[in-house]
Design an enzyme around this catalytic site. Structure first.
Site, PDB file in Angstrom:
ATOM      1  N   GLY A   1     -11.249 -35.489  23.499  1.00 49.90           N
ATOM      2  CA  GLY A   1     -10.355 -34.446  23.986  1.00 49.90           C
ATOM      3  C   GLY A   1     -11.141 -33.375  24.714  1.00 49.90           C
ATOM      4  O   GLY A   1     -12.359 -33.268  24.568  1.00 49.90           O
ATOM      5  N   CYS A   2     -10.433 -32.562  25.492  1.00 46.02           N
ATOM      6  CA  CYS A   2     -11.148 -31.541  26.273  1.00 46.02           C
ATOM      7  C   CYS A   2     -11.839 -30.540  25.355  1.00 46.02           C
ATOM      8  O   CYS A   2     -13.024 -30.242  25.533  1.00 46.02           O
ATOM      9  CB  CYS A   2     -10.188 -30.863  27.251  1.00 46.02           C
ATOM     10  SG  CYS A   2      -8.659 -30.248  26.533  1.00 46.02           S
ATOM     11  N   TYR A   3     -11.112 -30.029  24.359  1.00 47.29           N
ATOM     12  CA  TYR A   3     -11.763 -29.092  23.446  1.00 47.29           C
ATOM     13  C   TYR A   3     -12.915 -29.746  22.682  1.00 47.29           C
ATOM     14  O   TYR A   3     -14.010 -29.190  22.602  1.00 47.29           O
ATOM     15  CB  TYR A   3     -10.742 -28.533  22.445  1.00 47.29           C
ATOM     16  CG  TYR A   3      -9.786 -27.499  22.983  1.00 47.29           C
ATOM     17  CD1 TYR A   3     -10.242 -26.331  23.576  1.00 47.29           C
ATOM     18  CD2 TYR A   3      -8.408 -27.669  22.850  1.00 47.29           C
ATOM     19  CE1 TYR A   3      -9.354 -25.368  24.030  1.00 47.29           C
ATOM     20  CE2 TYR A   3      -7.514 -26.713  23.300  1.00 47.29           C
ATOM     21  CZ  TYR A   3      -7.989 -25.554  23.887  1.00 47.29           C
ATOM     22  OH  TYR A   3      -7.109 -24.593  24.329  1.00 47.29           O
TER      23      TYR A   3
END
Lengths: 347, 347, 347, 347
Positions: D151-153
């Protein structure tokens, strides 16, 4: 004092104009909001839909069937174009109506159908409705039971142009309006074009040559000038901001004469300011959150050409604020009642 | 391969156009940046001034006195208007110059003085400088030693209008240009009007009737049409976005003829796209970060009126990108060299 | 009624907090702004500096020497940190002072010097000044002649934390405050970091480990808890928005106990709302333009950890609004006087 | 050279990550996009859905049934969480898969179900999928047929934290991650919370204590440290910007040791930059449009506390860029192939 307080219902309280009407009425000394309708969201509290209103309002959103209409004096129509009339035509006759949609703006129901794509339920009523441009039509508004508030763009455009039409101080063959609006003008509806990522950091035009506010503008210009051939180019652009609307009117005429006509028209008006010649151009930031329209007149380098700017907050003067101003006029109150408390939020 | 690589100096590397030129040259196979000048910031690393360039460039900013000019082949002038000529006129003659300022855009030094408020140091040189609108003047640019890149607004305006001037397909009496630009067009200078709080969430016009790009636009329209009476209304607006520029040209003529002239003019050009009639209006977001200009032609409701939009990234096609395109033309290279790698950053 | 109206002077009317104080006082029934001072801008009209105020105020900005201080009852200090005291120490003693700068926030003049880099002119006066966190120190404010309004961040942080310190319901070893602010918090000064292009479309931290609001926060936490070892991590970030401030407090404790302590502290307060457990997180948009602070308490997945959010409008509750609230308290008026008219501007 | 070019299909080309993958592949010398799938939008040209891609790509969007899978070598899964697996599980086995959704990120299908609310179609396959954090797991990725991009985070968080876990240089009891993201992280879906008017000029947290990236982050921290009790507080905030993501990690440890561990981990990595101690805090603007992650380490005033920032472009390093980097690793190519051409777009 209770008897002097008007009971208001908000039709369509889940959109931006509904919420803005509610916000503005909070400071109105003679109006109390007693009902807020919504369809999909009926059953929710208004403050769930608009958390910024929590604390100020403790209302449930209900279906229009659940409103006790006998206790309502006035309804603010904040429903989308084309659906507003469906509810308004069912209201009991004692309920005064201030409609913010386009449904009663056209004198000619066929013009309405051409622009909005549906048959009008009440062609006769729309023919007799009062077009609620407060500063220009205060007398007619005073006696009305149904006032159709102008569109946000027509409000700014007509405040600039109507005082120039009779007597005529501009060339009616070359009226070009280049308009700029923030995203709240498109409402809270879920469309891809309203997403943050599609609006931020860019600009584009829309409705080029086809926008529905063009016939509305032309209707009023023709009525005022008596010249049915008046036409305008109207080209709106979407700007990455929430609120604010600017119309840049490219005209032919004499800047001094245009300025004088505008000063004369609004010299006693609390909500329209015509800036002195030589002032900096008006800025939408300077009217944000208020019912003010500011107008600036500039001669062009090219002889005989004039640029006139009008700026408003599309959610206030362009919709909810003017609606309340119209109610004030309908009731014979000071037109600024409840609205003069607003100062622009800057920055 | 060393001998085929051109050594470039950036004059004024501490502004946005300087940084953008550096960014774009990083992908150019035939140009190497060997020097970056600055006054106030000399002694700093370029990556301190523009941290986004760290990793890509390991250059110190120096004063122009400290540049070894015998090792420099080309200078990109990224200095402010009025100061660019002061340095450029001191450069050794072997250094080719691509100037991004206004200092060499006017054939007539008096017109320059009238617009920019100072005497020109080299009236003769400016009279002979080549106006670097790449697509229109490629042949002249090919042989030039000094190319004056057009202003950002004139770039977009002239890409739209020049192909319509000869043969003439529009009415030259009614050219109205309503322009919109992001804040980077004003540079990195410290002015109140460039502060975030003064730009966000609002729109206003500036330079109304007086903007310095107007005489620049008129110069080129007159040269192309041979008609010295051509004049335009040019009204720019500041939009709350960093990059992007749009010109909305309100014209009189036939939409099909205008579209055909534009298609014909750019059919072989890699960086100008004329959208098919009926396409959605072009959007500055769709060219962000690239050297592309997109043009859209729309007939108005009102007969005989046409709206033509041009969108560019003011920092690329409107300045640094076109500068590199011009260098490519000057060197006889493919004009797209180093620039075709760019795709727009959306969203 | 004239005799009951207080005459106010705004010291430093050319900045955002000066303009905001003026905006808010316009609706105050018992205060009249009679003077606005400025240095560089003396001689201009206030409405030239802030066109959004035109129509509402017709004041000239003057130097402080030109103010008739005998006709002034109260001064709002809207000058930058470090220069505010220079003027305030010269005021006649009958003038009550509400200072929005940092100059009188520290009980210990040495702590002030360490944080703000200059000797204090009046160490004794700062030692006795009242720290104007309205909700917590209303009694002391009531009798004060000089009230030092808290910084914008400390306002939000302390409204969250002070009610948790005595009795102690959190672990004081692990107080971590991650803060976010809009650009108006940095004022109208000309710094590169405040330019639109440097603020829009990005986020970064600043003052990491060194921000001057940290010792201010710790001073108050230590006074309230009686524990001089309390320390906090305070990390502010600049967000691309004009107004609004959010503090995200990462705490250890029991969410229910924390919530209960906050509810108890503010149950009778008009300007602090503690959201019910389970509500959506508070949003700076929901307090924009108002004097409200909203607080939300959330248990973390990880046992024993709690996240508490506080949101304010940095220019209202974080500066000018709280200043007026403090004046109300000083005068023995309803603390909400002139401030309860505000509803948030959304969107 | 034809034989060395990989044929790629984009699954779900109508979202932002689909469009971004297409944009980035345009400059990849060894990959050609041959198919783009979509459901609702099948039949449209890709450039109708994303006009910024017109000129660059001339592809029709088709249903997955209409793809000639025998001619496809690799599929980029750009579909929403929960629907990605439905298509991926039907692909022929010769098609390598780089999935950008969450569907194969969890080793434990039950953990996936708990977080994403559906049963996994292929628990065994997800158990064996490779977690595509390029810098940390390059070796495993090299041999994989299915890579699940983080995921981006988690990408930003884990790039900061994983090098600190083994050997351990931080206290694992107090890992607090305060994250900030632009609106593109939420995709192009039509939700009220993604509207411009709901995102601009404000900040709020979401998924507090419940965000689905928390278990993903903890999975990787536990695997790296071997300590199954590691837990984190992860609190994301929505920032009014389109692109960019910042994680502010509040840690306990020694700043020098933390910095040294990060420098050591990334000293040979092209896409992760650890700023020297004492540098200004990293800014999302400085990596916009690129595959870079920048990390900055700051000691706090409070002894033993350290703040570490990581910034990425969520659509590049946080999704499409890392996906291409993973494909490069899978194919044994230079991991920077096609990605090193990108320089950040600033401003």
């Amino acid at each position: 004092m209770t008897q002097s307080v008007l009971k208001a219902a908000i039709l369509g309280a889940s959109g931006y104009t509904g919420a803005e009407t509610v916000r503005l009425l909070r400071n109105h000394p003679k109006v109390e909001v007693v009902a807020a309708t919504g369809n999909a969201l009926a059953g929710k509290r208004l403050s769930e839909i608009f958390p910024h209103l929590s604390g100020a309002y403790d209302l449930d959103v209900v279906t229009s069937d659940d409103v006790r209409w006998d206790e309502v004096d006035v309804a603010f129509g904040c429903l989308p174009h084309g659906t507003s009339q469906d509810l308004i035509e069912t209201l009991p006759s004692h309920v005064k109506v201030v409609d913010l949609s386009a449904d009663y703006r056209f004198r000619d129901a066929k013009a309405y159908s051409a622009a909005y794509g549906r048959e009008h339920l009440a062609p006769e009523r729309t023919a007799n409705a009062v077009y609620g441009l407060s500063e220009l039509y205060a007398e007619k508004i005073a006696g009305a039971d149904l006032v159709a508030c102008p569109g946000c763009y027509p409000t700014a455009v007509l405040l600039v142009l109507l005082p120039l039409m009779n007597p005529l101080v501009i060339d009616t063959d070359t009226i070009i309006i280049d308009a700029k609006s923030g995203a709240s003008g498109a409402g809270r509806g879920l469309k891809e074009g309203n997403l943050f990522c599609e609006v931020t950091e860019g600009v584009h035009a829309y409705g080029v040559g086809t926008h529905r506010h063009t016939p509305e503008i032309e209707q009023e210009l023709r009525l005022m000038s008596g010249d049915n051939s008046v036409e305008v180019t109207f080209t709106p652009h979407l700007i990455p901001m929430a609120r604010g609307e600017m119309v840049t009117c490219h005209l032919r005429g004499d800047a001094d004469a245009i300025h004088a006509a505008l000063v004369q028209a609004y010299k006693s008006q609390p909500f329209v300011s015509v800036l002195p010649l030589g002032s900096p151009p008006p800025d939408t930031r300077h009217v944000r959150g208020t019912n003010e329209c500011r107008i600036g007149v500039f001669p062009d380098r090219a002889s005989g050409r004039v640029i006139v700017f009008g700026v408003i907050d599309n959610l206030v003067k362009g919709s909810s604020g003017q609606a309340i101003q119209n109610l004030n006029l309908m009731m014979g109150w000071d037109q600024a009642l409840g609205l003069d408390v607003l100062l622009p939020l800057f920055p």
